[in-house]
Design a protein around this motif. Sequence first.
Motif, short mmCIF file in Angstrom:
data_model
loop_
_atom_site.label_atom_id
_atom_site.label_comp_id
_atom_site.label_asym_id
_atom_site.label_seq_id
_atom_site.Cartn_x
_atom_site.Cartn_y
_atom_site.Cartn_z
N ASP A 96 0.82 -1.22 0.00
CA ASP A 96 0.00 0.00 0.00
C ASP A 96 0.86 1.26 0.00
N THR A 97 0.37 2.25 -0.70
CA THR A 97 0.82 3.63 -0.53
C THR A 97 -0.31 4.35 0.17
N ILE A 98 -0.02 4.92 1.33
CA ILE A 98 -1.08 5.54 2.13
C ILE A 98 -0.74 6.99 2.42
N PHE A 99 -1.77 7.77 2.72
CA PHE A 99 -1.58 9.15 3.15
C PHE A 99 -2.00 9.28 4.60
N LEU A 100 -1.14 9.90 5.40
CA LEU A 100 -1.47 10.22 6.79
C LEU A 100 -1.64 11.73 6.90
N ASP A 101 -2.81 12.16 7.27
CA ASP A 101 -3.14 13.56 7.45
C ASP A 101 -2.47 14.10 8.72
N ALA A 114 5.21 1.99 12.57
CA ALA A 114 6.67 2.01 12.70
C ALA A 114 7.22 0.58 12.60
N GLY A 115 8.20 0.39 11.72
CA GLY A 115 8.81 -0.92 11.53
C GLY A 115 8.14 -1.78 10.48
N ARG A 116 7.02 -1.32 9.90
CA ARG A 116 6.34 -2.10 8.87
C ARG A 116 7.14 -2.11 7.58
N ASP A 117 7.20 -3.27 6.93
CA ASP A 117 7.84 -3.39 5.62
C ASP A 117 6.78 -3.32 4.53
N GLY A 118 7.19 -2.93 3.33
CA GLY A 118 6.33 -3.06 2.16
C GLY A 118 5.26 -2.01 2.04
N ILE A 119 5.36 -0.90 2.77
CA ILE A 119 4.41 0.19 2.62
C ILE A 119 5.16 1.48 2.33
N HIS A 120 4.45 2.44 1.77
CA HIS A 120 5.02 3.76 1.51
C HIS A 120 4.04 4.78 2.09
N VAL A 121 4.53 5.65 2.93
CA VAL A 121 3.69 6.65 3.58
C VAL A 121 3.97 8.02 2.98
N ILE A 122 2.90 8.67 2.52
CA ILE A 122 2.97 10.07 2.10
C ILE A 122 2.22 10.87 3.16
N THR A 123 2.77 11.99 3.57
CA THR A 123 2.15 12.70 4.69
C THR A 123 2.51 14.18 4.68
N ASN A 124 1.66 14.95 5.34
CA ASN A 124 1.99 16.34 5.67
C ASN A 124 2.17 16.49 7.18
N VAL A 167 -2.91 7.74 -3.89
CA VAL A 167 -2.66 6.81 -2.78
C VAL A 167 -3.77 5.76 -2.75
N ASP A 168 -3.43 4.62 -2.17
CA ASP A 168 -4.43 3.56 -2.01
C ASP A 168 -5.44 3.91 -0.92
N LYS A 169 -4.93 4.44 0.17
CA LYS A 169 -5.78 4.75 1.32
C LYS A 169 -5.33 6.05 1.96
N ALA A 170 -6.29 6.89 2.30
CA ALA A 170 -6.01 8.13 3.01
C ALA A 170 -6.65 8.08 4.38
N PHE A 171 -5.88 8.41 5.40
CA PHE A 171 -6.36 8.43 6.77
C PHE A 171 -6.37 9.88 7.24
N LEU A 172 -7.59 10.39 7.47
CA LEU A 172 -7.78 11.80 7.77
C LEU A 172 -8.20 12.02 9.22
N GLY A 173 -7.76 13.13 9.79
CA GLY A 173 -8.29 13.60 11.06
C GLY A 173 -9.21 14.77 10.79
N ALA A 174 -9.77 15.36 11.85
CA ALA A 174 -10.67 16.52 11.69
C ALA A 174 -10.94 17.13 13.05
N ASP A 175 -11.31 18.40 13.05
CA ASP A 175 -11.78 19.04 14.28
C ASP A 175 -13.21 18.60 14.61
N GLY A 176 -13.95 18.18 13.60
CA GLY A 176 -15.31 17.68 13.79
C GLY A 176 -15.77 17.00 12.52
N VAL A 177 -16.74 16.09 12.66
CA VAL A 177 -17.30 15.41 11.49
C VAL A 177 -18.81 15.32 11.66
#
Length: 259
Positions: A96-101, A114-124, A167-177
């Motif tokens: 997976d290539t994932i995005f961390l918000d 942390a320590g996972r193999d075989g993934i790529h993290v894109i993040t701000n 990205v395959d998966k994006a993981f988002l946070g928010a102040d509210g939903v």
Amino acid sequence: MKVAKRREAMLQAVLSGMNDVSALCEHFGMSEATVRRDLRALADERRIVRTYGGAASAASVGMHEPEESLDTRSESFREQKEAIARVAVAHVQDGDTIFLDGGTTTAALARCLAGRDGIHVITNNLLAVSLLAPADVPVTLIGGDVRPSSMSTLGPLAQIALSRLTVDKAFLGADGVVAGRGLCEATAEQAYLKECIIRQAASVFVLVTSNKLGRASQQHWTPLERDWTLVTDAPRDAPALTDFTLRDEVTVESAQVSL
């Protein structure tokens, strides 16, 4: 129960719709004086608003809350964020290539990766970078202006970078939903960056603690007009989740907080 944990539990109860002092006394088995003292402390922190006979979410009375400091957010709801991260990490597969918000809940997910193999993290998220890079997880940090209150990057350069990536998966946070409306944020740049992320992701996950469900505490919005997954610590039968479970485009996953 320690005072801090008791007040976090009371905050969640109020945000879930338990607004009367008498109901809170019965639920927690505490005296009226103790409940009123805890509600007053939460109101002083601007996490709730006192009402006649009880309390309510600040969002329910139309207030825009001041943004909490990074230190405050890092310490609050720590166990809940860790539980959410444990559920979210199960969705990350090898390759997976994932995005961390930006945010402290997505930083909790970074700790799980942390320590996972075989993934790529894109993040701000600079907090995520500090956790993943020393653990030899491939990380791409998108550019932009650094926002010290969240230790994340945003702005035109970040938007341009995202337009060149998928990205395959994006993981988002928010102040509210809010079900049927989307994610609220303190600034227009934050809200628009999330919209850019959503456009570039095959799957979208929103990671929020239960106090943010139904919370319209800020004035800038990211629409969620596609299928997405909500991961939260609220129990499946919590009143705050009702509006989400009734929507076809939302998949709800509840995290179990370790005792």
